[in-house]
Structure formats: structure tokens, C-alpha cells
Design an enzyme around this catalytic site. Structure first.
Site, PDB file in Angstrom:
ATOM      1  CG  MET A   1      10.160  23.879   1.128  1.00 28.00           C
ATOM      2  SD  MET A   1       9.285  25.080   0.124  1.00 28.00           S
ATOM      3  CE  MET A   1       8.037  25.650   1.241  1.00 28.00           C
TER       4      MET A   1
ATOM      5  CE1 TYR B   1      13.597  31.108   6.839  1.00 30.29           C
ATOM      6  CE2 TYR B   1      13.779  28.800   6.219  1.00 30.29           C
ATOM      7  CZ  TYR B   1      13.572  30.124   5.871  1.00 30.29           C
ATOM      8  OH  TYR B   1      13.354  30.457   4.571  1.00 30.29           O
TER       9      TYR B   1
ATOM     10  CE  LYS C   1      -0.421  -0.330   5.020  1.00 27.59           C
ATOM     11  NZ  LYS C   1      -1.334  -0.704   6.114  1.00 27.59           N
TER      12      LYS C   1
ATOM     13  NE  ARG D   1      -7.062   0.439  11.355  1.00 31.23           N
ATOM     14  CZ  ARG D   1      -5.806   0.340  10.891  1.00 31.23           C
ATOM     15  NH1 ARG D   1      -4.969   1.352  11.011  1.00 31.23           N
ATOM     16  NH2 ARG D   1      -5.394  -0.776  10.309  1.00 31.23           N
TER      17      ARG D   1
HETATM   18  C1  LIG Z   1      -0.618  -1.890   6.666  1.00 35.54           C
HETATM   19  C2  LIG Z   1      -1.233  -3.175   6.978  1.00 35.54           C
HETATM   20  C3  LIG Z   1      -0.435  -4.304   7.192  1.00 35.54           C
HETATM   21  C4  LIG Z   1       1.072  -4.238   7.206  1.00 35.54           C
HETATM   22  O1  LIG Z   1       1.501  -3.574   8.367  1.00 35.54           O
HETATM   23  P1  LIG Z   1       3.063  -3.458   8.715  1.00 35.54           P
HETATM   24  O2  LIG Z   1       3.076  -2.941  10.100  1.00 35.54           O
HETATM   25  O3  LIG Z   1       3.651  -2.492   7.742  1.00 35.54           O
HETATM   26  O4  LIG Z   1       3.623  -4.805   8.560  1.00 35.54           O
HETATM   27  C5  LIG Z   1      -1.053  -5.516   7.401  1.00 35.54           C
HETATM   28  N1  LIG Z   1      -2.408  -5.609   7.417  1.00 35.54           N
HETATM   29  C6  LIG Z   1      -3.205  -4.544   7.235  1.00 35.54           C
HETATM   30  C7  LIG Z   1      -4.674  -4.722   7.272  1.00 35.54           C
HETATM   31  C8  LIG Z   1      -2.653  -3.301   7.009  1.00 35.54           C
HETATM   32  O5  LIG Z   1      -3.446  -2.243   6.831  1.00 35.54           O
END
Ligand SMILES: *Cc1c(COP(=O)(O)O)cnc(C)c1O
Length: 375
Positions: A318, A270, A44, A139
């Protein structure tokens, strides 16, 4: 000439990390006289900033790929990935199911609305799903009370020819910390143990610390879902990725583009928040928060210049940041700088100094930073 900043993504490090995780799973399974789980490599967020195409190549030996975005799923297919693809948040609109069908995607199902959409959809082939239980993270997922009915509905959709396999899934909130997975795992097992189907519960932290809960049997396949560890960063605040044999897959590097000689009492950057106590040389690096480097990194954050470890000074701006050149008297304009990655500080060290986690820094790599792919 473009600015000297660049990110290098090592496809061989991605492949190495996948093999390292697989080896760990095989050893755990052998010790328990079981079978190693299959791996959904989580890609992802543009493969945690590394690029989908790089990930598809680096993780070519994974059994599956998992992501959130339908666009990313389509890009995997276009990059030649023919294996399973799991959508970790499922789909959002009925029209998404056209893509699920066309690109042969598997999907998480975590709410009633998704079951309704599946029931109304027309597919050219069965869709494999993972039915998600909310075991305590609150969640995504069906509550323990709602899960059995959701599972029954899914089984009915299977009998009607809409769904293919129906697996069981949950996500741990505290696999990286002292609380661990015991409570959530107990909830998961008590709700799902009588239901058939594949199981998927482990993220990176659980895969590295609790792989024994993911050992498969001939009758029941487990799938683990590691993300961050495959990119060579650690899911733990108290353990370095290298302690698991993982290699950083992203290296952010740049160069010194100017040198300043400070007198005692001079400030730099800065807010004038760093002040020299004695005469010193400082280097200006072409890298700032608009490149994805964290602005919250403080004086003392490790940086490697010309192979030597030194520190960030003052505030990150930046497009630039300032480093202490005292330990590297020979370094001048053009000296190579590694902000994090191979031959530099780990992304986790830099993240820690900025009050965040390696995940955020990897995902934050800005589009303006050119990415070079390393074999
Ligand atoms: C992001 C995610 C993972 C992987 O998590 P990591 O901590 O990067 O290994 C696994 N399962 C779900 C549902 C996720 O959203």
C-alpha cells in the site's frame, strides 16, 4: 516531515507538447495545401491527474479546452480561461444548462434527451453545440439513421435563437491500433458530408497518425481533441511518446527509506513472491498503490534510483515498494527514486509492465501525493 513522495507537474512540458502537436498539424496541413485544425486540449479527469490549474496555464495557447465535468469547466473559468470550453459528454440535467449559460460553455449533444432539454431551456445567449454521431464505437452519439433528424432539430433550435454554431463530431474506437479509422470515418462522412458546420473527429492517436483527415479549409474548420499526448504519454502500445518529440509532464518521485541485505533464499514483501538467488541489497521506497502506483506492476518493472535504472522486486504494497540496489551500490537511505517521468522510466513503460496504459497511471495519482508545479 511529510513522506518523501511527490509528483512534479511541468507546465513547460505541457506547453511544449501542445506546440509539438500544433507543429505536426501545421506540417500536415501545409503538405495538403490546407489549414491546420484548431485544438481542443482535453483536460478531463483533473487534466489526466495533472491538475486543472496547471493545464489552464500550460495550454494557454490552445484554441479551446474540452472536459467532461461541469465543475472542471467552472474551475477553468475561475482560473482565467476565457476561450471556448467543450463539454465532451454534454449536460445531464436541465439545471446544468444554467451553468452552461452562465459560464459560456459549448456542449456536445449526443442524445434526444439533451435536445429536449435544450428546446425547453431559456438562455441569455446562444449555445454552441457539437452534434455527436455514433459512427461505430457504440458509446455516445446518434445512430447514422437518427442523426439527420437530430441535425434538423438542432438547425431549428438555431433558427429559433437557442443554439449558435452546430458542429459535427464523432469518436474513434481503434485509432491507436491496426484497425485504424477508415470504417468509422466513412460512416461519418457519408452521414454528415452535406451538413454545414465545424468537424471534430480526432483524439491523440488520430491526431498523431491520421492528421491528414483533420486539415481545415477556409470554408470548414476542423477541431482535433488530443488528450494523452499533451501530457507526454503515448496513445500507442507500439510507439513511445518521445518518438513524437513529446515530454513527460508528470514525474512521480520518492526516496529510499530503508535498505535490507538479503541472503540467498531470503524473500521480500507480501506473499514472499520475490526470492533472492544470491546475497543482494534491496531498497524500500516510500511509494505504494495508495499513492497511485499500480499494484499489478511485476518484478522487473523499471525504476530509476540515483540516476541509474534498476527494477522493482516482488509485490507492491500500500505504502511501499522494493527495488533492486545491486546496480547502485552507493545508494542508501535518502537516495532519490523516480518511479516514472522525467529522468525516469516513461509512464507507458511502467503501465505496460502492470498490464495497463499510461492514461490509467496518470489519472490514478492519489490525492495524498503532494503536487509541485514546475515552471
Ligand atoms: C478522452 C477523449 C479524447 C482524448 O483522448 P486521448 O486518447 O487522450 O487523446 C478525445 N475525445 C473524447 C470524446 C474523449 O472522451
Amino acid at each position: 516531515m511529510p513522506r518523501p513522495i511527490s509528483a512534479t507537474v511541468s507546465v513547460s512540458a505541457l506547453a511544449h507538447n501542445l506546440a509539438t502537436v500544433r507543429h505536426h498539424l501545421e506540417q500536415t496541413a501545409a503538405a495538403a495545401s490546407g489549414l491546420p485544425p484548431s485544438i481542443w486540449a482535453v483536460i478531463k479527469a483533473n487534466a489526466y491527474g495533472h491538475g486543472i490549474e496547471q493545464a489552464v496555464t500550460g495550454f494557454s495557447k490552445a484554441q479551446g479546452l474540452a472536459m467532461l465535468d461541469l465543475d472542471e469547466a467552472v474551475r477553468c473559468r475561475e482560473a482565467g480561461w476565457g476561450g471556448p470550453i467543450l463539454l465532451l459528454e454534454g449536460f445531464f440535467k436541465p439545471s446544468d444548462l444554467d451553468l452552461v449559460d452562465r459560464y459560456h460553455l459549448s456542449t456536445t449533444v449526443h442524445n434526444r434527451e439533451q435536445l429536449d432539454m435544450l428546446a425547453r431551456a431559456r438562455f441569455t445567449r446562444r449555445v454552441d453545440v457539437m452534434l455527436k454521431l455514433n459512427s461505430g464505437m457504440n458509446r455516445l452519439g446518434f445512430s447514422p439513421a437518427a442523426y439527420p433528424a437530430a441535425h434538423e432539430r438542432a438547425m431549428l433550435l438555431q433558427q429559433q435563437g437557442t443554439l449558435g454554431s452546430v458542429g459535427k463530431m464523432t469518436h474513434f474506437a481503434c485509432a491507436d491500433g491496426p484497425q485504424g479509422v477508415t470504417e468509422q470515418l466513412a460512416v461519418f462522412n457519408s452521414v454528415t458530408h452535406k451538413m454545414p458546420g465545424a468537424i471534430s473527429v480526432c483524439n491523440s492517436a488520430a491526431t498523431l497518425r491520421f492528421a491528414d483527415i483533420a486539415v481545415s479549409t477556409p470554408a470548414q474548420t476542423h477541431w482535433v481533441r488530443p488528450g494523452i499526448c499533451l501530457y507526454g504519454a503515448s496513445p500507442f502500445a507500439d510507439a513511445e511518446a518521445t518518438s513524437f518529440g513529446l515530454k513527460p509532464a508528470m514525474t512521480l518521485s520518492s526516496e529510499i527509506i530503508a535498505v535490507q541485505e538479503l541472503k540467498a533464499g531470503d524473500s521480500v514483501g507480501y506473499g514472499a513472491i520475490f526470492r533472492a538467488e544470491r546475497p543482494m541489497r534491496v531498497g524500500i521506497v516510500a511509494c505504494g498503490y495508495a499513492d497511485g502506483y499500480p499494484r499489478h506492476a511485476t518484478t522487473g518493472t523499471p525504476v530509476v534510483v540515483a540516476g541509474i535504472r534498476t527494477q522493482l522486486l516482488g509485490r507492491v504494497s500500500m505504502d511501499m515498494l522494493i527495488v533492486d540496489l545491486d546496480p547502485i551500490p552507493a545508494a542508501g537511505v535518502g537516495a532519490p527514486v523516480v518511479l516514472f517521468g522525467e529522468d525516469g522510466p516513461s509512464v507507458d513503460e511502467v503501465a505496460m509492465a502492470a498490464g495497463t496504459i499510461g492514461y490509467e497511471l496518470l489519472c490514478a495519482l492519489a490525492p495524498r501525493v503532494p503536487v509541485t508545479r514546475d515552471a
